[in-house]
Design a protein around this motif. Structure first.
Motif, PDB file in Angstrom:
ATOM      1  N   ARG A  59       0.838  -1.192   0.000  1.00 60.84           N
ATOM      2  CA  ARG A  59       0.000   0.000   0.000  1.00 60.84           C
ATOM      3  C   ARG A  59       0.875   1.245   0.000  1.00 60.84           C
ATOM      4  NH1 ARG A  59      -4.492  -1.703   4.577  1.00 60.84           N
ATOM      5  NH2 ARG A  59      -5.326  -3.514   3.448  1.00 60.84           N
ATOM      6  N   GLY A  60       0.272   2.369  -0.323  1.00 56.62           N
ATOM      7  CA  GLY A  60       0.991   3.626  -0.358  1.00 56.62           C
ATOM      8  C   GLY A  60       1.307   4.134   1.035  1.00 56.62           C
ATOM      9  N   PRO A  61       2.105   5.182   1.105  1.00 53.96           N
ATOM     10  CA  PRO A  61       2.457   5.729   2.425  1.00 53.96           C
ATOM     11  C   PRO A  61       1.253   6.384   3.086  1.00 53.96           C
ATOM     12  CG  PRO A  61       3.254   7.158   0.696  1.00 53.96           C
ATOM     13  CD  PRO A  61       2.713   5.946   0.011  1.00 53.96           C
ATOM     14  N   ASN A  62       1.378   6.511   4.351  1.00 49.34           N
ATOM     15  CA  ASN A  62       0.321   7.158   5.123  1.00 49.34           C
ATOM     16  C   ASN A  62       0.278   8.642   4.771  1.00 49.34           C
ATOM     17  OD1 ASN A  62      -1.487   8.054   6.978  1.00 49.34           O
ATOM     18  ND2 ASN A  62      -0.440   7.203   8.766  1.00 49.34           N
ATOM     19  N   PRO A  63      -0.863   9.127   4.311  1.00 45.96           N
ATOM     20  CA  PRO A  63      -0.909  10.559   3.908  1.00 45.96           C
ATOM     21  C   PRO A  63      -0.651  11.510   5.058  1.00 45.96           C
ATOM     22  CG  PRO A  63      -3.105   9.587   3.973  1.00 45.96           C
ATOM     23  CD  PRO A  63      -2.144   8.453   4.119  1.00 45.96           C
ATOM     24  N   SER A  92       1.595  11.076   7.318  1.00 45.26           N
ATOM     25  CA  SER A  92       3.028  11.133   7.611  1.00 45.26           C
ATOM     26  C   SER A  92       3.842  11.829   6.513  1.00 45.26           C
ATOM     27  CB  SER A  92       3.565   9.716   7.811  1.00 45.26           C
ATOM     28  OG  SER A  92       3.429   8.966   6.619  1.00 45.26           O
ATOM     29  N   VAL A  93       3.198  12.121   5.383  1.00 45.29           N
ATOM     30  CA  VAL A  93       3.905  12.773   4.272  1.00 45.29           C
ATOM     31  C   VAL A  93       3.853  14.296   4.459  1.00 45.29           C
ATOM     32  CG1 VAL A  93       3.961  13.101   1.773  1.00 45.29           C
ATOM     33  CG2 VAL A  93       3.348  10.879   2.747  1.00 45.29           C
TER      34      VAL A  93
END
Length: 242
Positions: free
Chosen positions: A204-208, A210-211
């Motif tokens: 899955r993609g990164p946690n939005p 934490s970006v």
């Protein structure tokens, strides 16, 4: 003390209910020794036994038990009067004069597995010793002026464990289904057999949260300039020239 005794009895009855299907009304098979002990300790069986077992009770006896109490005579006269008030179960020994001792009659009614779910109330140690060799037979006796229900024997506990293992084991249909799944998914065979099927992890993609947000890029060469304000000079009349 009474509360502890009742909790103790409730726990034991729950064991027999789950393992051997013991249900109300509890059929209590009473002999002469138990009724005699109740008379000596001033225990009203009909009143106190339902309270102790916390349920409806059906007191029963047999013709063999009544005949044995009559033969003993005056010593069990009071116990005989009490036994005659209970329901009489057919034991198959009352044909003609071929009656048997009370202990033998009770053993024949219990049989090999106590299919009629009798609770035996007796003070006869020899009889109770023989009944302890049969699983699923609750035993009642009087001690310290009180009715007590004995703990389940090791044989009864072992039988209960075997029954529970059979209930939790997969059926033949379930085994066939598991075998089919194992053939269809050879890689998963070990995990299916052990019952530990783990879910595959999906990328899955990164946690939005934490970006970090991107900063606005300012083009080079572009500078902010301030507007210059000109001040107007007021013309003043030169008085000296006039």
């Amino acid at each position: 003390m009474r509360v502890k005794r009742r909790k103790h009895a409730k726990k034991i009855l729950s064991f027999y209910h789950n393992a051997f299907r013991l249900r109300e009304p509890y059929q209590v098979l009473v002999d002469g020794t138990f009724t005699q002990a109740a008379l000596q300790t001033k225990i009203n069986i009909k009143e106190q036994l339902p309270k102790y077992l916390d349920g409806s009770v059906l007191l029963v006896t047999t013709r063999c038990i009544l005949a044995e109490a009559k033969e003993i005579g005056s010593r069990l006269h009071g116990a005989l009067l009490i036994l005659e008030r209970y329901q009489c179960r057919k034991c198959g020994h009352q044909r003609g004069d071929k009656l048997v001792p009370a202990a033998e009659c009770i053993k024949s009614l219990v049989g090999l597995n106590n299919e009629h779910h009798y609770i035996i109330a007796s003070q006869d140690q020899e009889l109770k010793g023989g009944l302890r060799q049969i699983s699923g037979v609750p035993l009642l006796h009087i001690t310290h002026n009180a009715i007590m229900l004995e703990n389940p024997t090791p044989l009864s506990r072992q039988k209960a464990e075997e029954t529970l293992a059979l209930k939790t084991a997969p059926s033949s249909h379930e085994k066939e289904t598991l075998d089919k799944l194992a053939k269809l998914l050879p890689k998963e065979r070990g995990r299916i057999a052990s019952g530990r099927i783990q879910k595959r992890k999906i990328a899955r993609g990164p946690n939005p949260l934490s970006v970090k947000k991107k900063k606005a890029i300012v083009a080079e060469g572009m500078k902010l300039t301030k507007k210059k304000t000109r001040r107007r000079k007021r013309k003043t009349n030169d008085l000296s020239k006039t």
